[in-house]
Each structure stands twice: as C-alpha cells, then as structure tokens.
Design a protein around this motif. Structure first.
Motif, PDB file in Angstrom:
ATOM      1  N   LEU A  87      43.885  48.628  35.104  1.00  0.00           N
ATOM      2  CA  LEU A  87      44.362  47.965  36.322  1.00  0.00           C
ATOM      3  C   LEU A  87      44.768  49.006  37.364  1.00  0.00           C
ATOM      4  O   LEU A  87      44.471  48.851  38.555  1.00  0.00           O
ATOM      5  CB  LEU A  87      45.538  47.036  36.003  1.00  0.00           C
ATOM      6  CG  LEU A  87      45.190  45.749  35.256  1.00  0.00           C
ATOM      7  CD1 LEU A  87      46.457  45.065  34.748  1.00  0.00           C
ATOM      8  CD2 LEU A  87      44.376  44.807  36.141  1.00  0.00           C
ATOM      9  N   GLY A  90      41.935  50.274  39.198  1.00  0.00           N
ATOM     10  CA  GLY A  90      41.256  49.327  40.068  1.00  0.00           C
ATOM     11  C   GLY A  90      40.221  48.441  39.399  1.00  0.00           C
ATOM     12  O   GLY A  90      39.465  47.747  40.080  1.00  0.00           O
ATOM     13  N   TYR A  91      40.161  48.442  38.072  1.00  0.00           N
ATOM     14  CA  TYR A  91      39.216  47.557  37.387  1.00  0.00           C
ATOM     15  C   TYR A  91      39.627  46.107  37.604  1.00  0.00           C
ATOM     16  O   TYR A  91      40.813  45.791  37.646  1.00  0.00           O
ATOM     17  CB  TYR A  91      39.196  47.843  35.881  1.00  0.00           C
ATOM     18  CG  TYR A  91      38.434  49.084  35.483  1.00  0.00           C
ATOM     19  CD1 TYR A  91      37.129  49.001  35.024  1.00  0.00           C
ATOM     20  CD2 TYR A  91      39.034  50.345  35.550  1.00  0.00           C
ATOM     21  CE1 TYR A  91      36.433  50.136  34.644  1.00  0.00           C
ATOM     22  CE2 TYR A  91      38.350  51.486  35.177  1.00  0.00           C
ATOM     23  CZ  TYR A  91      37.049  51.373  34.726  1.00  0.00           C
ATOM     24  OH  TYR A  91      36.369  52.499  34.353  1.00  0.00           O
ATOM     25  N   ASP A  92      38.639  45.223  37.709  1.00  0.00           N
ATOM     26  CA  ASP A  92      38.960  43.804  37.870  1.00  0.00           C
ATOM     27  C   ASP A  92      39.216  43.165  36.499  1.00  0.00           C
ATOM     28  O   ASP A  92      38.822  43.697  35.461  1.00  0.00           O
ATOM     29  CB  ASP A  92      37.826  43.072  38.615  1.00  0.00           C
ATOM     30  CG  ASP A  92      36.531  43.085  37.834  1.00  0.00           C
ATOM     31  OD1 ASP A  92      36.300  42.112  37.092  1.00  0.00           O
ATOM     32  OD2 ASP A  92      35.773  44.079  37.943  1.00  0.00           O
ATOM     33  N   VAL A  93      39.886  42.020  36.515  1.00  0.00           N
ATOM     34  CA  VAL A  93      40.313  41.341  35.296  1.00  0.00           C
ATOM     35  C   VAL A  93      39.126  40.985  34.402  1.00  0.00           C
ATOM     36  O   VAL A  93      39.190  41.149  33.177  1.00  0.00           O
ATOM     37  CB  VAL A  93      41.145  40.082  35.646  1.00  0.00           C
ATOM     38  CG1 VAL A  93      41.441  39.254  34.405  1.00  0.00           C
ATOM     39  CG2 VAL A  93      42.442  40.481  36.338  1.00  0.00           C
ATOM     40  N   ASP A  94      38.033  40.507  34.977  1.00  0.00           N
ATOM     41  CA  ASP A  94      36.868  40.119  34.171  1.00  0.00           C
ATOM     42  C   ASP A  94      36.265  41.312  33.430  1.00  0.00           C
ATOM     43  O   ASP A  94      35.874  41.201  32.266  1.00  0.00           O
ATOM     44  CB  ASP A  94      35.800  39.449  35.049  1.00  0.00           C
ATOM     45  CG  ASP A  94      36.228  38.062  35.510  1.00  0.00           C
ATOM     46  OD1 ASP A  94      36.997  37.407  34.768  1.00  0.00           O
ATOM     47  OD2 ASP A  94      35.796  37.638  36.599  1.00  0.00           O
ATOM     48  N   THR A  95      36.194  42.451  34.082  1.00  0.00           N
ATOM     49  CA  THR A  95      35.657  43.657  33.439  1.00  0.00           C
ATOM     50  C   THR A  95      36.578  44.099  32.303  1.00  0.00           C
ATOM     51  O   THR A  95      36.116  44.450  31.214  1.00  0.00           O
ATOM     52  CB  THR A  95      35.491  44.797  34.465  1.00  0.00           C
ATOM     53  OG1 THR A  95      34.618  44.353  35.506  1.00  0.00           O
ATOM     54  CG2 THR A  95      34.930  46.049  33.819  1.00  0.00           C
ATOM     55  N   ILE A  96      37.879  44.060  32.553  1.00  0.00           N
ATOM     56  CA  ILE A  96      38.850  44.440  31.515  1.00  0.00           C
ATOM     57  C   ILE A  96      38.729  43.494  30.320  1.00  0.00           C
ATOM     58  O   ILE A  96      38.725  43.930  29.164  1.00  0.00           O
ATOM     59  CB  ILE A  96      40.284  44.444  32.084  1.00  0.00           C
ATOM     60  CG1 ILE A  96      40.415  45.518  33.165  1.00  0.00           C
ATOM     61  CG2 ILE A  96      41.301  44.666  30.966  1.00  0.00           C
ATOM     62  CD1 ILE A  96      41.718  45.477  33.932  1.00  0.00           C
ATOM     63  N   HIS A  97      38.595  42.208  30.607  1.00  0.00           N
ATOM     64  CA  HIS A  97      38.422  41.213  29.543  1.00  0.00           C
ATOM     65  C   HIS A  97      37.174  41.528  28.719  1.00  0.00           C
ATOM     66  O   HIS A  97      37.200  41.507  27.485  1.00  0.00           O
ATOM     67  CB  HIS A  97      38.329  39.809  30.150  1.00  0.00           C
ATOM     68  CG  HIS A  97      37.787  38.776  29.225  1.00  0.00           C
ATOM     69  ND1 HIS A  97      38.483  38.315  28.130  1.00  0.00           N
ATOM     70  CD2 HIS A  97      36.599  38.125  29.217  1.00  0.00           C
ATOM     71  CE1 HIS A  97      37.742  37.422  27.496  1.00  0.00           C
ATOM     72  NE2 HIS A  97      36.595  37.290  28.138  1.00  0.00           N
ATOM     73  N   VAL A 104      41.878  36.577  29.282  1.00  0.00           N
ATOM     74  CA  VAL A 104      42.135  36.776  30.710  1.00  0.00           C
ATOM     75  C   VAL A 104      43.604  36.506  31.031  1.00  0.00           C
ATOM     76  O   VAL A 104      44.224  37.234  31.818  1.00  0.00           O
ATOM     77  CB  VAL A 104      41.200  35.867  31.555  1.00  0.00           C
ATOM     78  CG1 VAL A 104      41.587  35.897  33.027  1.00  0.00           C
ATOM     79  CG2 VAL A 104      39.749  36.277  31.370  1.00  0.00           C
ATOM     80  N   GLU A 108      46.162  38.918  32.954  1.00  0.00           N
ATOM     81  CA  GLU A 108      46.841  38.466  34.177  1.00  0.00           C
ATOM     82  C   GLU A 108      48.352  38.679  34.059  1.00  0.00           C
ATOM     83  O   GLU A 108      49.002  39.064  35.028  1.00  0.00           O
ATOM     84  CB  GLU A 108      46.540  36.985  34.451  1.00  0.00           C
ATOM     85  CG  GLU A 108      45.113  36.696  34.852  1.00  0.00           C
ATOM     86  CD  GLU A 108      44.762  37.143  36.267  1.00  0.00           C
ATOM     87  OE1 GLU A 108      45.662  37.557  37.031  1.00  0.00           O
ATOM     88  OE2 GLU A 108      43.569  37.079  36.605  1.00  0.00           O
ATOM     89  N   LYS A 111      49.075  42.237  34.581  1.00  0.00           N
ATOM     90  CA  LYS A 111      48.866  42.539  35.999  1.00  0.00           C
ATOM     91  C   LYS A 111      50.084  42.119  36.815  1.00  0.00           C
ATOM     92  O   LYS A 111      50.460  42.785  37.768  1.00  0.00           O
ATOM     93  CB  LYS A 111      47.605  41.818  36.490  1.00  0.00           C
ATOM     94  CG  LYS A 111      47.199  42.148  37.895  1.00  0.00           C
ATOM     95  CD  LYS A 111      45.895  41.451  38.237  1.00  0.00           C
ATOM     96  CE  LYS A 111      45.484  41.759  39.665  1.00  0.00           C
ATOM     97  NZ  LYS A 111      44.237  41.076  40.018  1.00  0.00           N
TER      98      LYS A 111
END
Length: 112
Positions: A87, A90-97, A104, A108, A111
């Motif tokens: 996070l 700058g990775y987005d939540v979907d990529t991290i998931h 998710v 979140e 985050k």
C-alpha cells in the motif's frame, strides 16, 4: 502377585480401552486399596504410569497445536506487513489481493 506380563497386559488395557471418569477412578482406587499390599502397590503404579503417559501425550498434542497456530499467526502477520508495504508503494487493493490471497475486506481494513 502381578508378574511383569500381567502388568503389561493391565497397562495395555488401561491405555487402549479404559477411559475412567473421576467417580470410576475413585472406585478403582478403593478396590485396589482392599487388595493385598504388594498387589495393590503394583496396580497403583500401573495407574500412575497410565496417568503420566496420558498427561505426556496431552502436552505433546498441545505443543504441536500451539506451534501450528503460531506458524499460522506468523504467516498472517507477515502477509499483513507485506500489505502495508505494498500500500505504501502505491499498489491497488485488487493487485494486493491477487498476490497475497488475503480477502479484499482485510486489505481495506489495513488501508484504513
């Protein structure tokens, strides 16, 4: 008198088939106390040995379960640490998931 073979037979029986409640154990101890001294002593030694082995097995199982839970918790904490770093990068939540396999909702929550 209980010879060694009889002792082993009794011990095997206790360990394999006998699951005594507190009341049943008290009855057994009472009956043993009415036996001749030498025979009673041998039976009581078997009972004590049986109890000790049961406790040792319980401790071993507890340690194994504790280690397993500890590993699982460590893995989970490691994943959450990676989520925080991702996070921050700058990775987005979907990529991290996708990369961590974490839900998710959990990502979140991290985050904020």
């Amino acid at each position: 008198e209980l010879d060694e073979a009889k002792q082993r037979l009794l011990f095997g029986f206790f360990e394999t088939y006998l699951r005594l409640s507190e009341e049943e154990e008290a009855k057994l101890r009472n009956e043993v106390s009415q036996m001749e001294t030498k025979e009673a002593k041998q039976v009581m030694e078997l009972i004590v040995s049986y109890e000790q082995r049961g406790m040792e097995k319980g401790i071993q199982q507890g340690v194994k379960q504790g280690m397993k839970q500890g590993r699982q918790k460590g893995i989970e904490e490691g994943k959450l640490d990676v989520v925080k770093r991702m996070l921050a990068k700058g990775y987005d939540v979907d990529t991290i998931h996708e990369l961590t396999g974490l839900p998710v909702e959990k990502i979140e929550r991290v985050k904020g």
